[in-house]
Scaffold this motif. Sequence first.
Motif, PDB file in Angstrom:
ATOM      1  N   TYR A  62     -14.653  18.419  12.414  1.00 48.32           N
ATOM      2  CA  TYR A  62     -13.897  17.273  11.873  1.00 48.32           C
ATOM      3  C   TYR A  62     -13.770  16.159  12.905  1.00 48.32           C
ATOM      4  CZ  TYR A  62      -9.853  14.541  10.379  1.00 48.32           C
ATOM      5  OH  TYR A  62      -9.012  13.506  10.045  1.00 48.32           O
ATOM      6  N   MET A  65     -16.946  13.975  13.232  1.00 48.08           N
ATOM      7  CA  MET A  65     -17.534  13.298  12.072  1.00 48.08           C
ATOM      8  C   MET A  65     -16.815  11.992  11.766  1.00 48.08           C
ATOM      9  SD  MET A  65     -18.428  16.470   9.510  1.00 48.08           S
ATOM     10  CE  MET A  65     -19.761  15.613   8.675  1.00 48.08           C
ATOM     11  N   GLY A 173     -19.707  21.240   7.659  1.00 48.55           N
ATOM     12  CA  GLY A 173     -20.584  20.164   8.090  1.00 48.55           C
ATOM     13  C   GLY A 173     -20.993  19.204   6.993  1.00 48.55           C
ATOM     14  N   HIS A 175     -19.154  17.063   5.079  1.00 47.88           N
ATOM     15  CA  HIS A 175     -18.537  15.748   5.297  1.00 47.88           C
ATOM     16  C   HIS A 175     -17.201  15.954   5.987  1.00 47.88           C
ATOM     17  CE1 HIS A 175     -15.781  16.385   1.880  1.00 47.88           C
ATOM     18  NE2 HIS A 175     -16.839  16.810   1.199  1.00 47.88           N
ATOM     19  N   LYS A 176     -16.584  14.884   6.444  1.00 49.71           N
ATOM     20  CA  LYS A 176     -15.387  14.970   7.284  1.00 49.71           C
ATOM     21  C   LYS A 176     -14.242  15.707   6.597  1.00 49.71           C
ATOM     22  CE  LYS A 176     -12.539  12.125  10.395  1.00 49.71           C
ATOM     23  NZ  LYS A 176     -13.031  12.727  11.652  1.00 49.71           N
TER      24      LYS A 176
END
Length: 469
Positions: A62, A65, A173, A175-176
């Motif tokens: 986190y 990203m 992985g 997305h945030k």
Amino acid sequence: MEEKNQVNEVDHSLYDFRYEEKESDFYKVQEGLTSEIVEKISKEKNDPQWMHDFRLKSLEIYNKMQVPNWGPSIDGLNMNDIVTYVRPKTEMSAKWSEVPDDIKETFEKLGIPQAERESLAGVGAQYDSELVYHNVKKEVADQGVVYTDLESAMHGPYADMIKEHFMHLVTPGDHKFAALHGAVWSGGSFVYVPPGVTVEIPLQSYFRLNAPGAGQFEHTLIIVDEGANLHFIEGCSAPKYNVANLHAGCVELYVGKNAKLRYSTIENWSKNMYNLNTKRATVEEGGKMEWVSGSFGSHVSYLYPMTILKGDHASMEFTGITFAGEGQDLDTGMKVVHQGKYTSSSVNTKSISKSGGVGTFRSAVVVGTEAKGAKAVVDCSSLMLDEISRSDTIPAMDVRTDDADIGHEAKIGRISDEAIFYLMSRGISEEDARTMIVSGFADNVSKELPLEYAVEMNNLIRLEMKGNG
């Protein structure tokens, strides 16, 4: 001719009641997101070691990203102000009488116990970060169906199954906010339907976020084994506050060979909510995935359920309706990946916007090189009820084989004066004419929504008309 009538926005008053949360009745972590906070959540959840490590790894991802920059703005969301874990100081119960009175009254007002008694095979009720009630009917449990909270299941006979499937479809992985979910998730349900079992009536989970400035991060994991059949209903609501709330849940659905899963969602978050939910399904040979989605609330939504048609002859149907009113920017849609041969997908969505609301539909159809004989059709229609609202359609098609049949149709428009005039010439009032047109526009989608939600749907999508004088 001056217009004398208007379409009211969705009535949210049923959901705006709230209870003040006394510190003595709730445990919560401090605002923000640090490794210390994640450690506290893991300890509260009594995580096995692998989950503890998974949370910290997700936090690491986190922090590396970036926030998405291609959709609606989420600048009003500051994670330093969000409380990621709020737990009522009560144990989860299978007896409704044992649920604390204020929480029980909340769900009574939402009609959950009545729905359970009348038309549901099992119910889970989550309040803030934790499930407070979970029950499944004996005749369903006797079929071998497992329906329980995810935390309990991680320490029981299905622990290995959960470890094998948890966040394998949706990875940190991706997305945030998937990484955020992996770090701070809490609550949610685990469902396992054994081979060949048909659950005749639906299971339901209802998520209520009551605390201001908080986030809800429930995880739903459903495995429908070979030849089994299940309808699962998910409902969500929250009262309105003048501070941002966040919903970043995750849904992972595994549909086995020749199995069928229907997943119905009715989301009616308040207009201070950032709804950044992630849902994904994978379908084996001959299996079928049906999505039914109603999105009516939140300030901003990013919501695109994804289906991977992995096996030959696997299929997917997606039916959705979105209503964007004043102050709402709802970016919704779907994605389907055709991997197996002779797979098929069908998408039918409706979007309504008014009072400056913005509705965006994004679709992605991906057909792999091995997906010979694939068929896909996407049909999206949008209706703007005034001059200041907006509706956009953003389709993407990535087809890697010549042996495929792919179609897309999009329609965007307004209520025409000619249609109103025609109906009025037949003796129908302007008010009734507008109601008929909007109801007719939504009808073929709304009729797919679960019957058990009839009362709620009357509040969510029946558009009332009134004169301005």
